[in-house]
Every structure is written in structure tokens, then in C-alpha cells.
Design a protein around this motif. Sequence first.
Motif, short mmCIF file in Angstrom:
data_model
loop_
_atom_site.label_atom_id
_atom_site.label_comp_id
_atom_site.label_asym_id
_atom_site.label_seq_id
_atom_site.Cartn_x
_atom_site.Cartn_y
_atom_site.Cartn_z
N GLU A 81 77.02 41.76 -1.27
CA GLU A 81 76.93 43.03 -2.01
C GLU A 81 75.66 43.77 -1.59
OE1 GLU A 81 77.59 44.76 -6.53
OE2 GLU A 81 77.80 42.62 -6.10
N GLU A 82 75.85 45.00 -1.14
CA GLU A 82 74.73 45.83 -0.70
C GLU A 82 75.09 47.28 -0.97
OE1 GLU A 82 70.94 45.75 0.37
OE2 GLU A 82 72.15 43.95 0.79
N ASP A 83 74.19 48.00 -1.62
CA ASP A 83 74.46 49.39 -1.99
C ASP A 83 73.37 50.27 -1.39
OD1 ASP A 83 75.38 51.70 -3.06
OD2 ASP A 83 75.29 51.08 -5.15
N THR A 84 73.77 51.14 -0.45
CA THR A 84 72.83 52.06 0.17
C THR A 84 73.36 53.49 0.01
OG1 THR A 84 73.84 52.11 2.38
CG2 THR A 84 72.33 50.27 1.88
N VAL A 92 78.60 48.10 0.48
CA VAL A 92 79.30 46.94 1.03
C VAL A 92 79.48 45.90 -0.07
CG1 VAL A 92 79.25 45.13 2.78
CG2 VAL A 92 78.23 47.37 3.28
N LYS A 93 80.70 45.39 -0.20
CA LYS A 93 80.98 44.29 -1.12
C LYS A 93 82.05 43.41 -0.52
CE LYS A 93 84.56 46.63 -3.83
NZ LYS A 93 85.03 47.00 -5.18
N GLY A 94 82.18 42.22 -1.07
CA GLY A 94 83.21 41.31 -0.60
C GLY A 94 82.70 39.90 -0.47
N THR A 129 74.24 48.07 11.52
CA THR A 129 72.97 47.48 11.09
C THR A 129 73.01 47.09 9.61
OG1 THR A 129 71.80 48.83 12.72
CG2 THR A 129 70.49 47.86 10.95
N ILE A 130 73.54 47.97 8.78
CA ILE A 130 73.61 47.70 7.34
C ILE A 130 74.52 46.51 7.06
CG2 ILE A 130 74.38 48.62 5.12
CD1 ILE A 130 73.53 51.40 6.11
N LEU A 131 75.65 46.45 7.75
CA LEU A 131 76.61 45.37 7.54
C LEU A 131 76.02 44.03 7.95
CD1 LEU A 131 79.52 44.81 6.64
CD2 LEU A 131 80.25 45.19 8.98
N LYS A 179 73.55 38.80 6.42
CA LYS A 179 72.39 37.92 6.57
C LYS A 179 71.72 37.66 5.22
CE LYS A 179 70.62 38.36 11.30
NZ LYS A 179 70.19 36.96 11.43
N HIS A 180 71.61 38.72 4.44
CA HIS A 180 70.99 38.59 3.11
C HIS A 180 71.80 37.65 2.23
CE1 HIS A 180 70.13 40.04 -1.09
NE2 HIS A 180 68.90 39.81 -0.64
#
Length: 594
Positions: free
Chosen positions: A225-228, A233-235, A316-318, A323-324
Motif C-alpha cells: 500500500e502506497e499513496d502518492t 498503489v494497493k494489493g 519508480t513508485i511501484l 520494496k517497502h
Amino acid sequence: MSDIIQLLPDHVANQIAAGEVVQRPASVIKELIENAVDSGATSIQIIVKDAGRSLIQVIDNGSGMSVTDVRMAFERHATSKIRTTEDIYNIHTKGFRGEALASIAAVAQVETKTKKDEDEIGTQLVIEGGEVRNQDPIVCAVGTSISVKNLFYNVPARRNFLKSNQVEFRHIQDEFQRVAMAHENISFFLHHNDAEIYHLKAGNLKQRIAQIFGKKLNTQIISVEEDTEIVKVKGFVGKPDAAKKSRGEQFFFVNDRYIRSGYLHNAIVDAFESLLPTGYTPSYFLYLEIDPSKIDINIHPTKTEIKFEDEALIFTILRAAVKHALGQFNITPSLDFEQDPNWAFIPSAKEDTEIKMPEITVDSSFNPFEHQQARAPKPSDIKANLDFYNDAVELEIENNHAHQLFESDDFQDTFEVIQWMNQYLVVEYRGELLIIDQHRAHQKILFEKFIHSNNGNALVQQMLFPIELELSPNDRQKLINVEQQLMSFGFDISLEEEVIQINAIPVDVQQEDVVAVFMDFIEELEYQEELELDNTFAKILAKNAAVKKGMALKAEQMQTLVEELLKLPNPNYTPYGRPVFVQMNTSDIKKTLQ
């Protein structure tokens, strides 16, 4: 001279357009399900017969269509999704081109039943080969039911190019899964030849993944999960130890639309750098939400290709998001920045231990130039040298290409065999030294045996306690499709609720190898269009049932193994093309020792 350029009739133009939109039955499934989703349905049922050749029916409880709309829906470039060119760059629905229904109706017999909630009666429309046969009022439920019968009945060449039912239905399952995974809040049902294949209840994303790919996947995936400002991005991504050699559980969705992107796939692979063995691919189910004006989906009629305004930034964000997630769940090595480095490596001692100053002793009589007797080698030195020698022999066996050793009628029936390192069989044969890989030799022997005994007369052993495999509906269907081939090799399988039950296995297969055999079967069936099933199954059985490296063999077993190998017409290579043995004659040995 008369004019020769003419405007094509509508039904001819539609058949030409159908070549891009309707490539196979799975294409029809995709278009009809996406229309059902756009209609606001909460339940979608798909009925298929003969892998879509005879019937494809999609029933939904969506908004339905009026009398005029149902007729307009089958006209070329008629759509309710967009009005202007600008709308193409603000798409929130699955379809928008207005080509699918007209293309489907041009190459099939289509019957539509539909009703809006505010209407008292519905409408039935029948179209054959692009021509309307009749339109009548009808009593039906709210929503829409579209039946596509005899696909490509008027284009025999296209129908002849369809693959086997097994292959075509696998493509249908793929399209079904992609739409179902993008809409976990909708219930989906899939029936094939009156058998229920999927019954997916509405739920959350993780539940939907488990419904499709099996409950065991629940413990093998981690959340992403990442919100920019650019993209959300989620899943889920699979853990490294759950990676597979075959691809099949890799899904990208952009604004709830399935897409293919080798570029973004590389972002995921980069995120797993050094965590996966060579040739393995991680599973991932990733959903990207992005401003529709920042993407272009009007690339191809199938709408699985997409262009991003800034693809490198998405990459890059994905990669960072994955990685996170891996680091957050301690999948990747991490540094503890909270620990004081000054105290990190100081050893601790017991409270009652007396601390002594270190003492240094010097041998004043030591003379480094004085001749000393050779030191006896340590056991560790011997082992290190032996490991090096073993590796060299393994490399020799891997890289040498053995030539045909003898003719089939030229056989020496007496020889002495010794086993070396529980991996290789060493034998002197007609003046030459053979070093035989015992696993590959047995694999070759079993392969020939399985190939010649897969006529339904294979010797089998009944299981006192049947082996149960918990598989996804997709994998279960794969095995059911090849049940006859499995029976010819000596397997007896049955479907018990959500598991495959193995009741009998070939006599040459050990019970502990059965699960690995079936996992290899499923992997081979994953994405291959046409399989030489007999050859493929025989290779898999031989690989898993053969004696393993490191297994000690009795003298009788070694003798039998070598005899059976050397009697084969071509014992040189395994079914996978790898050398079985390396041979050396006297001159080879003399050259090596010079």
C-alpha cells in the motif's frame, strides 16, 4: 472506365471489425462481462458450453436496457459511455468504443433479453450474422441476459482455427479471473457444460484472491500500500519462497482494468532483487489508481495495453512500494538504526566472572628459515580438497557430450560397478571408464518405461489412505481436463468437494513424490497451447521417481541400473537433453596425467 471503389455493406464491415475484437470465445466472455459490470450489476452469471463454441450466456442484474437502447446497442460505434473526444481521456468504464456487440453479432447468433426496473415488460432481440431477425416484448427479470450461440458459424475459416476445448476454456478462465479480481464487490458464477467451475461471493480483495487461487495463498502473500500524488498503489505480492518458475499469478490493474506491461513487471522483479533464485517469478496482484487524464487506454480494441504520461515515475513508485512492503514484513535484511553502534558488538560476561588481562606468549627459539618437516594435513583440508574435486567431476559430467557408446546388439553382460559419493556409478566397459550419473540414468530408464506402458495397462498401486491436494479451481480444472491421460499412466484421481483425491499411483512412483509430480503437471499445463501430454507426463514422472543423488545403492541395484541403461537404444541423454555419463579411454587418462 467504371468506378471500382465501393462502400462495404455493414455486415461485411462488422465481420472485418470482428477479426480484431472477437479473436476467440474468451474475447466474447470478456466483452459481455465488462458490459455487465458497467451496467451496475451486483451478480453476474456466465454459462458456457463446448468451451464457447456452442453457447456463451452472460446474465446480470444490472440496470437493463430500454426497447430503443437494446436495438442501438448492436449498431457500430453506438455507446452510452462517451459523447465527445475529450471523454476518451476521462474513462471510468470498461467499454467505450461501441464495437464489441456489433462485432459479436456479426459472427454469431445472438439472443438478448433485457428489462429496466421501471418497465413492466422487457424486450427480446434476436440477431443472426449481423441481421435482426425479430424484436418482441417479453416477460423477464430486471437486468440483461445475452446468449451467443454457434460462434463463427458463418466464418468457417475462423472456427477451424480455434484450439481444442481444453485450451479455449483455459483462455475463458483467464478472462473471467481478470474481471472477477478487479471487482471483488460483485458475485460471479461460471458454469461449463453444466458443471460449476467458480462460485465467487462478494467480499474483499484478499478473499477474492483466495477464492480463485486457493486458500493456501493467504499465508503466502503480503500487503502492499502506497499513496502518492501521482498514483495510489494497493494489493499483494507473494513471498519469495512462494515464487514459481512459471508465470500465471501476475496481475496489474489500472483503474480496475486489467493491463499487460512488461515494463512494470520489471519493476516488481527489481524489487525482489537477490531474493529469488534464477528463473523464478514472484506472484503479485497490484492495483493502481491514477487520474484518467494521465493515461491513454485507446491503444488497442482489447484495451489491455496502456500508455502513461510518465511511465518512468510509475516504475519508480511501484518498485519502492514493493520494496517497502517486503522490508516491512522482514522479508529483506534490515538495519536497526535505533541501536547504539558503540554498544552493538561488546560481548557480555557473567557477573561473577573475574576479568583478566590478556597474556601474550612468544617462542624465542622459533626460526622461520629453519627447514621443518611437512605438516600432516588436517581433516578440514582433506574435506576442502575433496569438495573441490567433486565439483570438478560434476562440472565435467555437465559439460561433456557423450557420443554413442556401442551398437544395440553389442552388449557386455559382465562388469563390476562401484558407487562413488552416492552420486555416480563407475564401471569399466570394453576398455573404457564410464562415470554415470545415477539419477539421470534412472530417469532415462523410467522415461522409456513410462512411454511404452501408458496404454492403460500400467501397473498401479492402490492407496490405503488417498492423498488429497487442495488446489485452486483453475488448477483442479486443469487436472480434470487431462484425467484420461493420467489414468493411462496409472493414476486414479477424483474430485471431492474442493480437493483432488489421488486414489492410485504407478508402481514406480513413491508416495512421497506424488505431490511434487502433480505440482509439475500443473506447472507444465499452465500456459502451453498444445502439449504432447504423453511425452510431458513421462518426463515429469521419470524426473521425480528416479533415484536421487546422495542415495546409497546396493550392489544388485547398481548392476541392474547399469545393465538397463546400456541396453537402451540411446542411453546418452536424459529426456531433458542432459548427458547421462562421461566416458574416458586410456589415451584420455594419459593426457590428463601428463
